[in-house]
Design a protein around this motif. Structure first.
Motif, PDB file in Angstrom:
ATOM      1  N   LEU A   1       0.835  -1.201   0.000  1.00  0.00           N
ATOM      2  CA  LEU A   1       0.000   0.000   0.000  1.00  0.00           C
ATOM      3  C   LEU A   1       0.870   1.251   0.000  1.00  0.00           C
ATOM      4  N   THR A   2       1.915   1.252   0.836  1.00  0.00           N
ATOM      5  CA  THR A   2       2.826   2.397   0.901  1.00  0.00           C
ATOM      6  C   THR A   2       3.482   2.625  -0.457  1.00  0.00           C
ATOM      7  N   ASP A   3       3.951   1.534  -1.089  1.00  0.00           N
ATOM      8  CA  ASP A   3       4.594   1.653  -2.399  1.00  0.00           C
ATOM      9  C   ASP A   3       3.613   2.190  -3.434  1.00  0.00           C
ATOM     10  N   ALA A   4       2.380   1.673  -3.425  1.00  0.00           N
ATOM     11  CA  ALA A   4       1.374   2.106  -4.395  1.00  0.00           C
ATOM     12  C   ALA A   4       1.056   3.587  -4.217  1.00  0.00           C
ATOM     13  N   GLN A   5       0.943   4.029  -2.968  1.00  0.00           N
ATOM     14  CA  GLN A   5       0.640   5.434  -2.718  1.00  0.00           C
ATOM     15  C   GLN A   5       1.791   6.331  -3.179  1.00  0.00           C
TER      16      GLN A   5
ATOM     17  N   ARG B   1     -13.393   6.434  -1.587  1.00  0.00           N
ATOM     18  CA  ARG B   1     -14.496   5.935  -0.762  1.00  0.00           C
ATOM     19  C   ARG B   1     -14.263   6.268   0.707  1.00  0.00           C
ATOM     20  N   LYS B   2     -13.019   6.114   1.127  1.00  0.00           N
ATOM     21  CA  LYS B   2     -12.688   6.385   2.530  1.00  0.00           C
ATOM     22  C   LYS B   2     -12.915   7.858   2.864  1.00  0.00           C
ATOM     23  N   ASP B   3     -12.482   8.751   1.957  1.00  0.00           N
ATOM     24  CA  ASP B   3     -12.661  10.187   2.184  1.00  0.00           C
ATOM     25  C   ASP B   3     -14.136  10.550   2.291  1.00  0.00           C
ATOM     26  N   ILE B   4     -14.946   9.986   1.409  1.00  0.00           N
ATOM     27  CA  ILE B   4     -16.378  10.289   1.428  1.00  0.00           C
ATOM     28  C   ILE B   4     -17.018   9.714   2.694  1.00  0.00           C
ATOM     29  N   ALA B   5     -16.719   8.459   2.991  1.00  0.00           N
ATOM     30  CA  ALA B   5     -17.312   7.800   4.153  1.00  0.00           C
ATOM     31  C   ALA B   5     -16.889   8.463   5.453  1.00  0.00           C
TER      32      ALA B   5
ATOM     33  N   LEU C   1      -6.308   1.875  -7.822  1.00  0.00           N
ATOM     34  CA  LEU C   1      -5.649   2.093  -6.542  1.00  0.00           C
ATOM     35  C   LEU C   1      -6.256   3.277  -5.787  1.00  0.00           C
ATOM     36  N   LEU C   2      -6.780   4.259  -6.531  1.00  0.00           N
ATOM     37  CA  LEU C   2      -7.375   5.435  -5.898  1.00  0.00           C
ATOM     38  C   LEU C   2      -8.767   5.175  -5.319  1.00  0.00           C
ATOM     39  N   LYS C   3      -9.481   4.208  -5.872  1.00  0.00           N
ATOM     40  CA  LYS C   3     -10.873   3.983  -5.466  1.00  0.00           C
ATOM     41  C   LYS C   3     -11.060   3.858  -3.959  1.00  0.00           C
ATOM     42  N   PRO C   4     -10.285   3.020  -3.284  1.00  0.00           N
ATOM     43  CA  PRO C   4     -10.499   2.899  -1.839  1.00  0.00           C
ATOM     44  C   PRO C   4     -10.255   4.211  -1.091  1.00  0.00           C
TER      45      PRO C   4
END
Length: 199
Positions: free
Chosen positions: A30-34, A188-192, A182-185
């Protein structure tokens, strides 16, 4: 101890031993993807902000629907609405990205995506796939790389590249589509998070 119990015990021990390592591996991924996202897709940051703004507008509508409802059923329905809203916003963003101008900034992005992909595979002896819109830009980037060649087969994507080693043993999807997945979660997290809904 029965053979089933012994097998279950063995499986539990193996799972216990590997869970921490697996968890750390997921965190590292996750860290690498970000980091890859923040380093290689600056033009998507503006779209991301637009997505968040649109998401907030959708979230304001959701808030009116969920204020005062605390039971589990209402919460689950709220999460579903958040998910649907995020999907609608993402679809609009995808349309804009797919139709964006293939200018010098975009050409630099293509070169960066290609460089990242070959670095990830640890070889420049690769076959590069792209869509019809990016073919000329990718061909230009590929021509400056020793060992790389552009496939005549086109792929269905908004932009970017997919790279495979010539022996077919490795591949790396560095398309814009993969980056958005990769951005989708995060979206969703920001909105939720606005409604303390969690994930």
């Amino acid at each position: 101890m029965s053979s089933n119990s012994a097998l279950e015990s063995t499986i539990d021990q193996v799972l216990d031993r590997n869970s921490a390592e697996f968890s750390q591996s997921l965190k590292n991924s996750l860290t690498d993807a970000q980091k890859i996202l923040s380093d290689s897709l600056p033009m998507l940051e503006e779209e991301y902000e637009k997505i968040i703004a649109d998401g907030k507008k959708e979230a304001d509508k959701i808030e009116k629907q969920i204020v005062g409802s605390a039971d589990l059923e209402a919460r689950n329905k709220s999460l579903l609405v958040v998910q649907e809203s995020a999907e609608k916003v993402l679809e609009k963003a995808k349309e804009k990205i797919a139709n964006m101008e293939r200018n010098s900034e975009y050409s630099s992005l293509i070169t960066k995506l290609l460089t990242e992909a070959t670095s990830a595979l640890n070889t420049s002896d690769v076959i590069v796939y792209t869509n019809s819109k990016d073919k000329d830009l990718v061909q230009s980037a590929v021509s400056s790389m020793s060992g790389a060649e552009l496939s005549s087969d086109l792929i269905d994507c908004m932009g970017g590249v997919k790279v495979t080693s010539k022996d077919g043993s490795m591949s790396f999807d560095n398309t814009i589509d993969a980056r958005i997945e990769l951005l989708k979660p995060l979206i969703r997290k920001d909105i939720a998070a606005q409604f303390n809904l969690g994930n």
